[in-house]
Structures are given as structure tokens and as C-alpha cells.
Scaffold this motif. Structure first.
Motif, PDB file in Angstrom:
ATOM      1  N   TYR A 183       0.685  -1.215  -0.013  1.00  0.00           N
ATOM      2  CA  TYR A 183       0.219   0.020  -0.013  1.00  0.00           C
ATOM      3  C   TYR A 183       0.918   1.198   0.081  1.00  0.00           C
ATOM      4  O   TYR A 183       0.440   2.323  -0.589  1.00  0.00           O
ATOM      5  CB  TYR A 183      -0.951  -0.217   1.200  1.00  0.00           C
ATOM      6  CG  TYR A 183      -2.169  -0.762   0.861  1.00  0.00           C
ATOM      7  CD1 TYR A 183      -3.215  -0.135   0.315  1.00  0.00           C
ATOM      8  CD2 TYR A 183      -2.272  -2.114   1.201  1.00  0.00           C
ATOM      9  CE1 TYR A 183      -4.559  -0.978   0.139  1.00  0.00           C
ATOM     10  CE2 TYR A 183      -3.405  -2.944   0.667  1.00  0.00           C
ATOM     11  CZ  TYR A 183      -4.648  -2.265   0.184  1.00  0.00           C
ATOM     12  OH  TYR A 183      -5.703  -2.913   0.003  1.00  0.00           O
ATOM     13  N   TYR A 236       1.747   1.940  -3.129  1.00  0.00           N
ATOM     14  CA  TYR A 236       0.553   2.670  -4.055  1.00  0.00           C
ATOM     15  C   TYR A 236       1.022   4.039  -4.377  1.00  0.00           C
ATOM     16  O   TYR A 236       0.470   4.682  -5.681  1.00  0.00           O
ATOM     17  CB  TYR A 236      -0.761   2.680  -3.469  1.00  0.00           C
ATOM     18  CG  TYR A 236      -1.931   3.307  -3.981  1.00  0.00           C
ATOM     19  CD1 TYR A 236      -2.577   2.420  -4.930  1.00  0.00           C
ATOM     20  CD2 TYR A 236      -2.365   4.364  -4.012  1.00  0.00           C
ATOM     21  CE1 TYR A 236      -3.987   2.703  -5.560  1.00  0.00           C
ATOM     22  CE2 TYR A 236      -3.512   4.969  -4.828  1.00  0.00           C
ATOM     23  CZ  TYR A 236      -4.128   4.185  -5.660  1.00  0.00           C
ATOM     24  OH  TYR A 236      -5.326   4.558  -6.146  1.00  0.00           O
ATOM     25  N   SER A 264      -4.957  -7.923  -7.836  1.00  0.00           N
ATOM     26  CA  SER A 264      -4.823  -6.874  -7.163  1.00  0.00           C
ATOM     27  C   SER A 264      -3.843  -7.001  -6.148  1.00  0.00           C
ATOM     28  O   SER A 264      -4.153  -7.441  -5.036  1.00  0.00           O
ATOM     29  CB  SER A 264      -6.224  -6.330  -6.954  1.00  0.00           C
ATOM     30  OG  SER A 264      -6.096  -4.911  -6.122  1.00  0.00           O
ATOM     31  N   ALA A 270      -8.250  -0.271  -2.267  1.00  0.00           N
ATOM     32  CA  ALA A 270      -8.077   1.003  -3.039  1.00  0.00           C
ATOM     33  C   ALA A 270      -8.627   0.883  -4.375  1.00  0.00           C
ATOM     34  O   ALA A 270      -9.544   1.778  -5.077  1.00  0.00           O
ATOM     35  CB  ALA A 270      -6.519   1.418  -3.194  1.00  0.00           C
ATOM     36  N   ASP A 271      -8.800  -0.343  -4.870  1.00  0.00           N
ATOM     37  CA  ASP A 271      -9.355  -0.465  -6.241  1.00  0.00           C
ATOM     38  C   ASP A 271     -11.011  -0.501  -6.233  1.00  0.00           C
ATOM     39  O   ASP A 271     -11.588  -0.028  -7.066  1.00  0.00           O
ATOM     40  CB  ASP A 271      -8.867  -2.056  -6.917  1.00  0.00           C
ATOM     41  CG  ASP A 271      -7.509  -2.081  -7.338  1.00  0.00           C
ATOM     42  OD1 ASP A 271      -6.689  -1.066  -7.416  1.00  0.00           O
ATOM     43  OD2 ASP A 271      -7.127  -3.122  -7.563  1.00  0.00           O
ATOM     44  N   ASN A 281     -12.076   2.978  -6.044  1.00  0.00           N
ATOM     45  CA  ASN A 281     -11.681   3.505  -7.444  1.00  0.00           C
ATOM     46  C   ASN A 281     -13.058   3.341  -8.322  1.00  0.00           C
ATOM     47  O   ASN A 281     -13.438   4.119  -9.348  1.00  0.00           O
ATOM     48  CB  ASN A 281     -10.577   3.346  -8.284  1.00  0.00           C
ATOM     49  CG  ASN A 281      -9.179   3.996  -7.562  1.00  0.00           C
ATOM     50  OD1 ASN A 281      -9.528   5.168  -7.040  1.00  0.00           O
ATOM     51  ND2 ASN A 281      -8.103   3.381  -7.476  1.00  0.00           N
ATOM     52  N   GLY A 296      -9.104   6.413  -3.888  1.00  0.00           N
ATOM     53  CA  GLY A 296      -7.962   5.067  -3.799  1.00  0.00           C
ATOM     54  C   GLY A 296      -7.020   5.288  -2.802  1.00  0.00           C
ATOM     55  O   GLY A 296      -6.528   4.601  -2.111  1.00  0.00           O
TER      56      GLY A 296
END
Length: 476
Positions: free
Chosen positions: A136, A139, A281, A286-287, A290, A299
Motif C-alpha cells: 500500500y 501505491y 490486485s 483502493a481498487d 476507484n 483510492g
């Protein structure tokens, strides 16, 4: 305090030393503070809700929607364990949790093995949390090299270690803050996400090549890891206000809160992220955000929450990494060095050694294996189940021998809950798989020479013909 629980001075009885030990624990707790019910509950929630939940939907998606059934069954088992730990904590409000219960019911060596198994779980599991934390963080940073990711994992592990070294007051405050910060957005996904669910996203019921029962078992074993921490307050019972009352309440409240959130969020993620995308993923929450709102900053907010969640969970587990061996060392079952504390009452040897071992597992994940996250999780699941199984059996022992003087409807209820907890532990051992059980058992065997060395160091030997069981002035 580090030398207070080593060799017992000649002539001091076990009862006298127990009083001295309790007085010392109370003195430290008085100086450095104790955790009330809100902080104790947040410790349970904070340790349970680490970063595992932020990656788990992707791991579970590989087994299909049957993993939702697995999550439900694991939640029932976790609630049964929380009730059992509450009963045990009220009966034996001493530090060490599962270790103390097994030792009290079955003797020294089973107690040691539980302490050893839990210690393995704590520092191995912290590595899994750190791996997801790095995902993360990336990300935002996109540091793809193994060296860079290992460096990030070290940051995730050693910052909580420094917080733990600063004392219990900072641990409680940090745990409470990180729990609140991470829990609000998770509830948002779990609740708001349900309005964006599309049936086409769920994928097949069983996405494996085997039968669905095997898929349920393996998915359940992975899901168990996100419930690791149900026993958190029992480990640090000496640092809990009114432990006979608050251990049970904090355990049950914490698990019920997490169970509700886990079930809702798992359904929401499965229903908002298409199955094929979810399986691959690295940041499923987060996906999901989104996909709900068409990208943007959502996200990133969720990824930031996962980062906060991970640090909070590692903070709590680092505390347990040190507290379990310290409790065992006080009873002469772990090396005496684990009892040493700094001026703030922090067991610094356990904190530093546990964090160093976790760092080695993180290095192995990035340089020595593929699919490291799932492998680490399944090994940690096996070592988690051992203390759970012995704790449930300790409760059964006290119930059937009449030691708790429980009768009538309450006896039937407690026996039923205990039976569910025992069967749950059997099932999770099976679900962990042959490789995880094999590696985990080898790591358990390593503890036996440590036990022998510790007992010999204290001059406590097995009985020999014509020789006393232990030297005068020492209690076994």
C-alpha cells in the motif's frame, strides 16, 4: 526487574515469590499506566485489523465466492474463541494468556510449547503485515525493487519497536488513535460499497480445480490470520485494569466488531471489483474505491488508511512478541534474559529480538520465495492454532473436572462453545495444508532444546535415581 525472576533465593517459597512478582507487576503498572476497557478493546481490534484484511480479498478471490462462506465459518469460530478466552481470563487473570492457561491446566512443558508457538506466530505474522503495508505504501511510491521494498518493510517494523520501547502509555495511546483512523474508512467501504455491488463481479462459486470443501478449508485457513489477535488482552493481563471483568468484554467486543466489518467489506469488495481483476490486485480496497467513484483521490485515501492500519497492527503485535516470552521467562520456561525491562517498563530484549527475527522473514519474502504472503500466512495460521487448541482444551478440562463449579444450563452453554472452539482449531490445522503444518511443526521442535537448555541453566533437571528432582531452594 530483569534479574528478579531468575534463580530463586534459597528458602523462598513459590507462594512468596508469586506475591513479590505480583507486587512488582503492580508497581510497574502503577508507574506506567494500565489499559482500560476502551484501550483494551482497541488493542484487540487494532491487532486483529492489521493490513491482512486490506489484501485478503485478493487472496480469497482465487478460491471463488465460496470464500465468503469460509469467512462466515471462521467468524463463528473466532467468536467462540473470544468467549473461551473471556472465561479463561476471568479465571486466570495473569500475563501470558494461552501460555498461562495451558501451564495451569496441563503442566510446564505444554505451557512452554504454547508460549513458543505463540511467539513464533507473533514475529512471523508481523512479517506478513509488513509485506502488505509495503504494497500500500507503493501505491504512492512505486518502489519495485526487492531492496527498496525490504527497506520499507524495515521502516514498518522498527518504528513500532521504538514506540514499544517508550512504554505502555504510548502503546495504548498509539493503538487507540490508529484504530480510530483506520476503522472509519473501512466501515465506509463495508457499508457504502454494498450500494455499488454488481452480481457479475463475483465470479464462480469455486474457482479452484478441487472440490469446494477443500476450497472452503484453505480459504478459511487464510482468513483465520486476520482474526489473529483475539487473545491479545490475555497476553498483557497484568497491564489491563480490572482484568477479571475487562478481558472477556474486550475480547468479545473486539471480535464482534471485526466480524461484522470483515463480512460486509468482503462482500463489498467481491461485488465492486471484477473477479479477474481482484485476483491480481495488490491493493483491493483502493481498487474498490476507484471502481465505486471512477478513480480520483478515493483510492489514495484508502491506501493511506491501510498504511496507518498496518503500523497500528505491528505496534500491537510487537508488544505481544515481547510480553509472551517475558511471562514464560518469569516462570523459568524461557531464557531469563526475556524478563529484562528498561526504565519505562518495556521488555526491551523481547522487542528487539522479535523485531530482528521478523526482519529476517521480510528479507526471505523479498529475496527467497514466490507467493510469500500466502505461505507466511498459512505457517502463521498453524502456529496460531496450537495455542487456541490448548486454550480451548484447558477450558474443557476445567469444565468437566468441576474445577469451575459450573452447573446446569451454563455448563451446557460453556461446553457447547468450547466444543465449537476445539473443532474450529482442528479444521484450521487441516486447512493450513501439509507444507505449512510441516514447516510449522519443525519450528515447534526447535523449541525443545531451548526448553532443555533453560531448565538446565536454572539447575532444574529431570529425576535421577538417587538424586532429588531439583536442587534445594528451587521450586519446579
Amino acid at each position: 526487574m530483569g534479574d528478579s525472576f531468575g534463580d530463586r533465593p534459597r528458602g523462598r517459597t513459590a507462594a512468596e515469590e508469586g506475591v513479590i512478582r505480583d507486587d512488582a507487576a503492580e508497581a510497574i503498572a502503577s508507574e506506567h499506566g494500565k489499559l482500560g476497557l476502551p484501550a483494551a478493546t482497541s488493542l484487540v481490534v487494532g491487532n486483529i485489523v492489521g493490513t491482512g484484511v486490506f489484501l485478503l480479498p485478493a487472496s480469497l478471490a482465487a478460491y471463488g465466492t465460496v470464500s465468503i462462506l469460509a469467512m462466515a465459518l471462521v467468524s463463528i469460530g473466532a467468536i467462540a474463541l473470544a468467549v473461551v478466552f473471556g472465561r479463561l481470563g476471568a479465571r486466570v487473570p495473569a500475563g501470558g494468556g494461552p501460555y498461562a492457561y495451558a501451564k495451569d491446566a496441563f503442566g510446564e512443558f505444554p505451557g512452554f510449547w504454547n508460549a513458543w508457538s505463540f511467539w513464533l506466530t507473533a514475529w512471523i505474522g508481523n512479517a506478513a503485515i509488513a509485506v502488505v503495508w509495503v504494497n500500500y505504501v507503493n501505491y504512492f511510491l512505486h518502489w519495485d525493487s526487492a531492496v527498496a521494498q525490504t527497506a520499507l518493510a524495515f521502516v514498518a517494523l522498527w518504528i513500532p519497536a521504538l514506540i514499544n520501547l517508550s512504554g505502555v502509555r504510548n502503546i495504548g495511546a498509539f493503538t487507540l488513535v490508529t484504530t480510530v483512523l483506520k476503522f472509519i474508512p473501512l466501515i465506509f467501504v463495508a457499508v457504502v460499497g454494498l450500494f455499488f455491488v454488481r452480481s457479475a463481479n463475483f465470479g464462480p462459486f469455486n474457482a479452484t480445480d478441487g472440490n469446494w470443501i477443500g476450497a472452503v478449508s484453505t480459504a478459511g485457513a487464510l482468513a483465520l490470520f486476520i482474526y489473529s489477535g483475539v487473545e491479545s488482552v490475555t497476553i498483557v493481563a497484568e497491564k489491563i485494569k480490572n482484568p477479571a471483568r475487562n478481558i472477556g468484554r474486550a475480547s468479545v467486543y473486539g471480535v464482534l466488531i471485526c466480524a461484522a466489518m470483515y463480512m460486509l467489506s468482503t462482500v463489498a469488495i467481491f461485488g465492486t471489483v471484477p473477479h479477474d481483476a481482484l485476483v491480481n490486485s495488490p491493493a483491493p480496497f483502493a481498487d474498490a474505491i476507484n471502481n465505486m467513484f471512477g478513480g480520483g483521490i478515493g483510492g489514495g485515501i484508502m491506501a493511506a488508511c491501510a498504511v496507518v492500519s498496518g503500523i497500528g497492527a505491528i505496534n500491537g503485535w510487537t508488544m505481544l512478541v515481547a510480553e509472551m516470552p517475558m511471562a514464560a521467562a518469569r516462570d523459568g520456561l524461557f531464557p531469563e534474559i526475556f524478563t529484562r525491562e528498561n526504565r519505562r517498563g518495556a521488555p526491551w530484549v523481547g522487542i528487539v529480538l522479535g523485531t530482528a527475527l521478523t526482519s529476517l522473514v521480510a528479507v526471505y519474502n523479498y529475496f527467497g520465495t514466490t507467493e510469500g504472503f500466502n505461505k507466511i500466512l498459512l505457517i502463521a495460521t498453524f502456529t496460531t492454532v496450537i495455542p487456541y487448541f490448548f486454550s480451548a482444551c484447558a477450558q474443557l478440562f476445567w469444565l468437566v473436572t468441576g474445577a469451575r463449579k459450573v452447573r446446569g444450563a451454563r455448563l451446557g452453554r460453556d461446553l457447547t462453545i468450547t466444543a465449537v472452539a476445539i473443532l474450529f482449531a482442528f479444521w484450521m490445522t487441516y486447512g493450513a495444508g501439509m507444507e505449512a503444518v510441516f514447516i510449522g511443526f519443525l519450528m515447534m521442535l526447535v523449541g525443545i532444546p531451548v526448553y532443555i537448555w533453560t531448565k538446565a541453566k536454572r539447575g532444574e533437571y529431570g529425576t535421577r535415581e538417587g538424586a532429588p528432582a531439583s536442587p534445594p531452594g528451587r521450586s519446579r
